[in-house]
Motif scaffolding. Structure first.
Motif, PDB file in Angstrom:
ATOM      1  N   ALA A  68       1.008  -0.802   0.258  1.00 23.77           N
ATOM      2  CA  ALA A  68       0.156   0.093   0.061  1.00 23.77           C
ATOM      3  C   ALA A  68       1.024   0.955  -0.122  1.00 23.77           C
ATOM      4  O   ALA A  68       0.265   2.121  -0.329  1.00 23.77           O
ATOM      5  CB  ALA A  68      -0.712   0.238   1.208  1.00 23.77           C
ATOM      6  N   LYS A  69       2.021   1.278   1.158  1.00 26.21           N
ATOM      7  CA  LYS A  69       2.447   2.381   0.889  1.00 26.21           C
ATOM      8  C   LYS A  69       3.101   2.675  -0.773  1.00 26.21           C
ATOM      9  O   LYS A  69       3.387   3.741  -0.888  1.00 26.21           O
ATOM     10  CB  LYS A  69       3.727   2.597   2.300  1.00 26.21           C
ATOM     11  N   THR A 127      -1.110  11.641   2.126  1.00 23.48           N
ATOM     12  CA  THR A 127      -1.313  10.191   1.722  1.00 23.48           C
ATOM     13  C   THR A 127      -0.194   9.137   2.639  1.00 23.48           C
ATOM     14  O   THR A 127      -1.069   8.207   3.433  1.00 23.48           O
ATOM     15  CB  THR A 127      -1.987   9.751   0.514  1.00 23.48           C
ATOM     16  N   LEU A 128       0.973   9.921   2.015  1.00 15.67           N
ATOM     17  CA  LEU A 128       1.712   9.163   2.577  1.00 15.67           C
ATOM     18  C   LEU A 128       2.136   9.078   4.603  1.00 15.67           C
ATOM     19  O   LEU A 128       2.647   8.307   4.497  1.00 15.67           O
ATOM     20  CB  LEU A 128       3.305   9.606   2.929  1.00 15.67           C
ATOM     21  N   TYR A 130      -0.823   9.892   6.812  1.00 18.87           N
ATOM     22  CA  TYR A 130      -1.993   8.379   7.292  1.00 18.87           C
ATOM     23  C   TYR A 130      -0.867   7.274   7.281  1.00 18.87           C
ATOM     24  O   TYR A 130      -1.104   6.794   8.034  1.00 18.87           O
ATOM     25  CB  TYR A 130      -3.281   8.696   6.310  1.00 18.87           C
ATOM     26  N   ASP A 131      -0.355   7.141   6.150  1.00 17.14           N
ATOM     27  CA  ASP A 131      -0.208   5.436   6.468  1.00 17.14           C
ATOM     28  C   ASP A 131       1.299   5.251   7.204  1.00 17.14           C
ATOM     29  O   ASP A 131       1.026   4.513   7.869  1.00 17.14           O
ATOM     30  CB  ASP A 131       0.894   5.223   4.799  1.00 17.14           C
ATOM     31  N   ARG A 132       1.850   6.809   7.508  1.00 23.38           N
ATOM     32  CA  ARG A 132       3.210   6.459   8.080  1.00 23.38           C
ATOM     33  C   ARG A 132       2.203   6.539  10.288  1.00 23.38           C
ATOM     34  O   ARG A 132       2.793   6.180  11.056  1.00 23.38           O
ATOM     35  CB  ARG A 132       4.293   8.030   8.780  1.00 23.38           C
ATOM     36  N   TYR A 142      -2.021  -2.249  11.447  1.00 21.92           N
ATOM     37  CA  TYR A 142      -1.902  -1.136  10.089  1.00 21.92           C
ATOM     38  C   TYR A 142      -1.988  -2.266   8.823  1.00 21.92           C
ATOM     39  O   TYR A 142      -2.138  -1.800   7.834  1.00 21.92           O
ATOM     40  CB  TYR A 142       0.069  -1.612   9.527  1.00 21.92           C
ATOM     41  N   VAL A 146      -4.624  -0.811   6.180  1.00 20.41           N
ATOM     42  CA  VAL A 146      -4.230   0.354   5.330  1.00 20.41           C
ATOM     43  C   VAL A 146      -3.674  -0.927   4.255  1.00 20.41           C
ATOM     44  O   VAL A 146      -2.049  -1.412   4.228  1.00 20.41           O
ATOM     45  CB  VAL A 146      -2.722   0.459   5.951  1.00 20.41           C
ATOM     46  N   MET A 151      -5.870   2.219   0.286  1.00 16.66           N
ATOM     47  CA  MET A 151      -5.193   2.935  -0.706  1.00 16.66           C
ATOM     48  C   MET A 151      -5.053   3.195  -1.840  1.00 16.66           C
ATOM     49  O   MET A 151      -4.861   4.568  -2.319  1.00 16.66           O
ATOM     50  CB  MET A 151      -3.181   2.328  -0.256  1.00 16.66           C
TER      51      MET A 151
END
Length: 360
Positions: A68-69, A127-128, A130-132, A142, A146, A151
């Motif tokens: 997803a990242k 958005t990145l 939010y991922d972190r 996680y 995610v 995503m």
């Protein structure tokens, strides 16, 4: 430069908007040897294309990066590449080759694409973040929260929102009349300097300019700061310092990208409000702000992210091995063909000798 050969478009029975055939992009004023700066931007564009193409190829080829990242990072690379392509080649054509007149339609098209990709760059960084945030604050959940599907849905919504916002903002330009100067005091068809040339009411354009400013700059910065405040609180609760450092390392690349993208923009806007900025200085600041992050983003992710570095090494080893295998196959085929040709020569000579013996 004033309007020549303007077309008049009847929008309703009571409203006629005056639209020019062309605008004139002013660019820099009285700077010697400015063409070297445009050559520098050519080099920036070349590095941008190569670096973003490289990071996209690595993400596509390395299966361990199909997460997803890296869906977001791939999207960021696409927007960086497309954003630079929408801006720099046209800028080079305009000033390096002195084609500063641009048609009304081409001006609006350029404005649309530049702002679409700039907005998506900002929203991709959000958005990145939010991922972190989920990875560090909710580590156990996680992979449930995610996912690649989630995503992709988020990015699709952001793309639709961006296209709708920028389409509406740019379409409002068509409701303006341009009765006086047609000189856009910028390095491309910038929204603010363009609608400021109008001679009718442009208050709605001004409102949308502020809305875009909030969406592209203010709201993402506020949300990213809040995200890292939550991450900092979560890191304080982690028992050992080694685990904190390990968790923080996963955020360093993103923090650098955020600083490169947002700090120059914030600085330019604060300086414009607080004091007077010479148009030449403003153009240099804005042009570098809009071109340098797209070049640096893939370089930073390539050098500072262990997953990417490891994937590049693995891909290099795989393709080196395959290349060696192909070369070995070619060598074997060459040796076989050479051996066959030698045998054929021997057989030919033997048959020739037999024929000669018979003739004698």
């Amino acid at each position: 430069i004033y309007m020549i050969n303007s077309s008049f478009t009847l929008v309703s029975s009571n409203a006629t908007f005056v639209r020019p055939s062309y605008f004139y992009i002013n660019g820099f004023e009285n700077i010697p040897h400015i063409k070297y700066y445009y050559v520098f931007l050519c080099l920036v564009y070349a590095v941008t294309v190569l670096a973003n193409s490289f990071i996209m190829a690595v993400i596509y080829l390395a299966r361990n990066l199909h997460t997803a990242k890296y869906v977001v990072i791939f999207n960021l690379a696409v927007t960086d590449l497309c954003g630079s392509t929408a801006l720099i080649p046209k800028l080079i054509e305009t000033f390096l080759f002195e084609k500063q007149y641009i048609s009304y339609e081409a001006c609006l098209s350029s404005m649309f694409f530049v702002y679409v990709f700039m907005t998506m760059q900002s929203l991709s960084l959000l958005t990145l973040a939010y991922d972190r945030f989920v990875a560090i604050v909710f580590p156990l959940r996680y992979h449930v929260i995610v996912t690649k599907t989630a995503m992709l849905v988020i990015l699709a919504v952001l793309w639709l929102f961006t296209l709708a916002l920028i389409s509406f903002t740019v379409s409002l330009i068509t409701h303006l009349s341009f009765c006086g100067s047609l000189v856009i005091k910028s390095f491309f068809c910038d929204h603010g300097p363009t609608y400021a040339l109008s001679c009718n009411n442009n208050s709605l354009n001004n409102i949308m300019a502020w809305v875009c400013f909030l969406v592209v700059l203010c709201i993402p910065i506020i949300l990213i700061v809040l995200t890292y405040v939550c991450i900092a609180i979560a890191l304080i609760r982690i028992a050992t310092g080694a685990e904190r450092v390990k968790a923080m390392r996963t955020c360093t690349s993103h923090l650098i990208l955020v600083a490169i993208f947002y700090l120059p923009m914030v600085g330019n806007n604060i300086a414009a409000v607080v004091s007077y900025i010479h148009p030449n200085a403003r153009i240099i600041n804005n042009s570098l702000t809009q071109t340098m992050p797209a070049m640096l983003n893939p370089i930073i992710y390539s050098l500072r992210t262990e997953e990417v570095v490891d994937s590049v090494r693995k891909l290099y080893n795989i393709y080196s091995l395959r290349t060696e295998e192909v070369l070995d196959s070619v060598r074997k085929l060459y040796k076989r063909s050479k051996g066959n040709s030698t045998q054929n020569k021997k057989l030919t000579c033997h048959k020739t000798n037999q024929i000669n013996d018979l003739s004698v």
